[in-house]
Design an enzyme around this catalytic site. Structure first.
Site: not given
Ligand code: NAD
Length: 360
Positions: A82, A179, A183
């Site tokens: 990382k 959320g 994803v």
């Molecule tokens: P993103 O930022 O696109 O989505 C996160 C969502 O959570 C947003 O819509 C945001 O408004 C919402 N959110 C924030 N605070 C909130 C709350 N208090 N209550 C409810 N919703 C809330 O992120 P993402 O890329 O969709 O990733 C989501 C999670 O999955 C993260 O923890 C990320 O580390 C993990 N992850 C993502 C990937 C990927 O491919 N994008 C891969 C592995 C892990």
């Protein structure tokens, strides 16, 4: 620098920590390489403000270790790494800033491959790519991991529902989704196609409206989603949602979502286990995006990426079965399984020289 930095490195069994400081661009970066037994280290590049160097290093160590475990259980020929960039208040020239970081990555000669993480985007990857080939997720490669992450989470939820509720499909299974970003939205669509009932919370009103119209989802306030009575609670927003307080409120049978570091503390796995809640360890269920990035780097096609992502359900079923037979929390079992691969006898199926060379 932290007094006990070497203790933290030793505890995490981190192989290498590299430091770069470039006063011209204010770049202050750390690259942590946790383990390269299975292949070169792969993992995102995080660029967020940190209060001090010690917390940035700690984050890099913890995240690099997580990547090793994730790659190992996804059976990828990669290790975990990382990059953590201490984001300054104002980046004067973002292109040059990330180009300099790219030079730092290049200096490690392929021992670390970078990608997008919190605080970085595709344009930043393009800038890095001007200095090094050891980057994935540029405009040129068009590698968007979120849809594949969502597919892996779907397979994980199906496996958990099958194991815990003895149901072969998701028809009428009630899922509370926290959320709906990159994803979560893709996952909501897949779940709706499978006939699941959705309750959704987000702080983004537009995303909620979309879910209401497209998936007939019930909208729940962000404060209530974790305590909703449901079959599956699926955290897909920020990490750390499972803490001592929120665990008391849970009224679900399964926790299975994409968020990283869902357990605020590893010892909380015991509480979930004792409450009879089946937990799908985050680093296994959310590996779809990593599988895509890693196999892309190996020159594999979309069909192979999908096939490997579908195996996430089988890996989780093994974890659930072992957790049941050994009467231990799922996160403990998952960690033990990863450590067997990383530190146990060499597994020739994973560690073949040709794949290792291709991986770089
Ligand atoms: P993103 O930022 O696109 O989505 C996160 C969502 O959570 C947003 O819509 C945001 O408004 C919402 N959110 C924030 N605070 C909130 C709350 N208090 N209550 C409810 N919703 C809330 O992120 P993402 O890329 O969709 O990733 C989501 C999670 O999955 C993260 O923890 C990320 O580390 C993990 N992850 C993502 C990937 C990927 O491919 N994008 C891969 C592995 C892990």
């Amino acid at each position: 620098m932290s007094d006990n930095m070497f203790d933290k490195i030793e505890q995490a069994r981190l192989n290498e920590l590299h430091i770069k400081c470039d006063p011209d661009t204010q770049l202050k970066a750390f690259i942590a390489i946790h383990n390269t037994r299975l292949g070169p280290a792969i993992g995102g590049c995080r660029c967020i403000p940190y209060s001090d160097e010690a917390s940035a290093i700690e984050d890099a160590i913890r995240l690099a270790k997580g990547m090793s475990y994730k790659a190992a259980l996804a059976q990828l020929p990669y290790g975990g790494g990382k990059a953590v960039l201490m984001c300054p208040q104002h980046i004067v020239d973002r292109q040059i800033y990330f180009e300099r970081f790219g030079e730092f990555v290049a200096s490690l000669g392929g021992r670390y491959i970078t990608s997008v993480d919190c605080g970085t985007g595709i344009d930043d990857m393009d800038a890095i790519a001007r200095a090094t080939d050891f980057v994935v997720g540029t405009h040129q490669d068009g590698c968007d991991p979120s849809p594949m992450t969502a597919l892996g989470v779907l397979k994980g939820i199906e496996a958990a529902v099958n194991f815990k509720l003895n149901k072969a499909n998701l028809n009428d299974v009630h899922i509370a989704l926290q959320g709906v970003g990159h994803v979560g939205m893709a996952l909501a669509e897949l779940l709706a196609q499978k006939g699941a009932r959705l309750s959704i919370a987000d702080i983004n009103q537009q995303a909620l409206k979309t879910c209401q119209t497209r998936f007939d989802a019930d909208i729940v306030s962000p404060d209530e989603i974790a305590s909703l009575e449901c079959d599956v609670f699926s955290p897909c927003g920020l990490g750390g949602t499972l803490n001592k307080n929120s665990l008391k409120q849970l009224h679900c049978k399964i926790v299975a979502g994409s968020a990283n570091n869902q357990l605020a503390d590893e010892s909380l796995g015991h509480i979930l286990h004792n409450k009879g809640i089946l937990y799908a360890p985050d680093f296994i269920i959310n590996a779809g995006g990593l599988i895509q990035v890693a196999l892309y780097k190996l020159g594999r096609n979309a069909v192979e990426v999908k096939q490997k992502t579908l195996t996430i359900g089988h890996t989780l079923t093994k974890v659930f079965a072992r957790s049941y037979s050994e009467n231990k929390p799922c996160n403990e079992i998952a960690n033990a399984m990863a450590e067997e691969i990383l530190y146990g006898p060499v597994n020739n199926e994973i560690l073949d020289e040709k794949t290792y060379r291709q991986a770089i």
